[in-house]
Design a protein around this motif. Structure first.
Motif, short mmCIF file in Angstrom:
data_model
loop_
_atom_site.label_atom_id
_atom_site.label_comp_id
_atom_site.label_asym_id
_atom_site.label_seq_id
_atom_site.Cartn_x
_atom_site.Cartn_y
_atom_site.Cartn_z
N TYR A 170 -13.23 -4.55 -2.47
CA TYR A 170 -12.07 -4.50 -3.37
C TYR A 170 -10.85 -5.15 -2.71
O TYR A 170 -10.12 -5.92 -3.36
N GLN A 178 -9.17 -1.13 7.84
CA GLN A 178 -9.78 -1.93 6.78
C GLN A 178 -8.78 -2.88 6.14
O GLN A 178 -9.09 -4.04 5.86
N LEU A 220 -8.06 3.62 7.24
CA LEU A 220 -7.49 2.84 6.14
C LEU A 220 -6.73 1.63 6.68
O LEU A 220 -6.90 0.50 6.19
N SER A 227 -17.58 -0.85 -0.08
CA SER A 227 -17.15 -1.18 -1.44
C SER A 227 -15.62 -1.28 -1.53
O SER A 227 -15.09 -2.13 -2.26
N TYR A 228 -14.93 -0.45 -0.77
CA TYR A 228 -13.47 -0.53 -0.75
C TYR A 228 -13.03 -1.81 -0.05
O TYR A 228 -12.07 -2.46 -0.48
N ASP A 237 -12.64 7.02 -0.18
CA ASP A 237 -13.86 6.55 0.46
C ASP A 237 -13.59 5.19 1.12
O ASP A 237 -13.54 4.17 0.46
N ILE A 238 -13.39 5.21 2.42
CA ILE A 238 -13.11 3.99 3.16
C ILE A 238 -14.44 3.40 3.59
O ILE A 238 -14.93 3.64 4.68
N THR A 263 0.86 -1.18 0.00
CA THR A 263 0.00 0.00 0.00
C THR A 263 0.90 1.24 0.00
O THR A 263 2.06 1.17 0.40
N GLN A 265 -4.48 -0.18 -4.64
CA GLN A 265 -5.03 1.15 -4.90
C GLN A 265 -5.62 1.74 -3.62
O GLN A 265 -6.20 1.03 -2.80
N HIS A 266 -5.45 3.04 -3.47
CA HIS A 266 -5.97 3.76 -2.31
C HIS A 266 -7.24 4.50 -2.69
O HIS A 266 -7.35 5.03 -3.79
N SER A 267 -8.21 4.50 -1.79
CA SER A 267 -9.47 5.18 -2.04
C SER A 267 -9.71 6.22 -0.97
O SER A 267 -9.39 6.02 0.20
#
Length: 199
Positions: free
Chosen positions: A43, A84, A81, A39-40, A35-36, A6, A31-33
């Motif tokens: 992923y 999760q 982050l 849906s993340y 929106d935690i 990451t 990949q970083h989002s």
């Protein structure tokens, strides 16, 4: 061995990916989002596989001014982050989870006694506080699992194109001026290559 990294667009993460690929490892850049959310998390579950090694370099640092004083400016990237990603690593049964923290969790020390693993953690600002919380989140996810885990606490990382205070110090050091603070302010530092070899 497959290694998931990451923070691959950051200084340490990008250097780590280059080193691992050069050594022949199968490397996945996670990949970083912003929106935690669920849906993340889905992923993450689809990307991770059993026995993966996760090196978590993503996080928030180097904020300036008033932004650096706000806890929530760090909380999402350093805590939510991490929570999760560690949870997904536990669910998918990763073999190892390496969390990149910071020696800032020990707080500001003015004594001559060096910091060691036995030193008490006294995080003093939002950055170090959220890094310390991230360590506890990792511990909570894995302490009763079969996943091997650790949090690495590097001091200032220096090297070519390093961000943050190191680039400023290097520029100051090149000036033909006596800078007294550099003589009296003892700070530990680690070269990027040394750090990567020990991860």
């Amino acid at each position: 061995m497959r290694v998931i990294v990451t923070g691959g667009s950051g200084y340490i993460g990008s250097q780590l990916i280059n080193m691992l690929r050069h050594r022949g490892f199968d490397v996945v850049f996670l990949q970083h989002s912003r929106d935690i959310d669920s849906s993340y998390f889905e992923y993450l579950l689809k990307t991770m596989k059993q026995n993966d090694v996760i090196v978590h370099c993503a996080g928030r640092a180097h904020l300036r001014g008033q932004k650096a004083k706000c806890y929530m400016n760090y909380y999402q990237d350093n805590c939510q982050l991490t929570d999760q990603i560690a949870n997904a690593a536990r669910v998918t049964k990763a073999s190892k989870f390496i969390n990149l923290s910071s020696c800032a969790v020990f707080g500001v020390h003015s004594s001559d006694k060096p910091i060691s693993i036995e030193s008490v953690c006294l995080p003093m600002d939002p950055y170090s506080q959220t890094k310390y919380v991230s360590e506890k989140l990792v511990e909570n996810h894995f302490h009763e699992s079969c996943v091997e885990y650790t949090s690495v606490r590097p001091p200032i990382v220096y090297g070519q194109n390093a961000p943050g205070i190191t680039s400023t110090i290097i520029k100051l050091n090149k000036l033909p001026l006596p800078i007294k603070i550099l003589d009296s302010n003892n700070r530990s530092a680690v070269h990027i290559e040394t750090l990567l070899k020990n991860i």
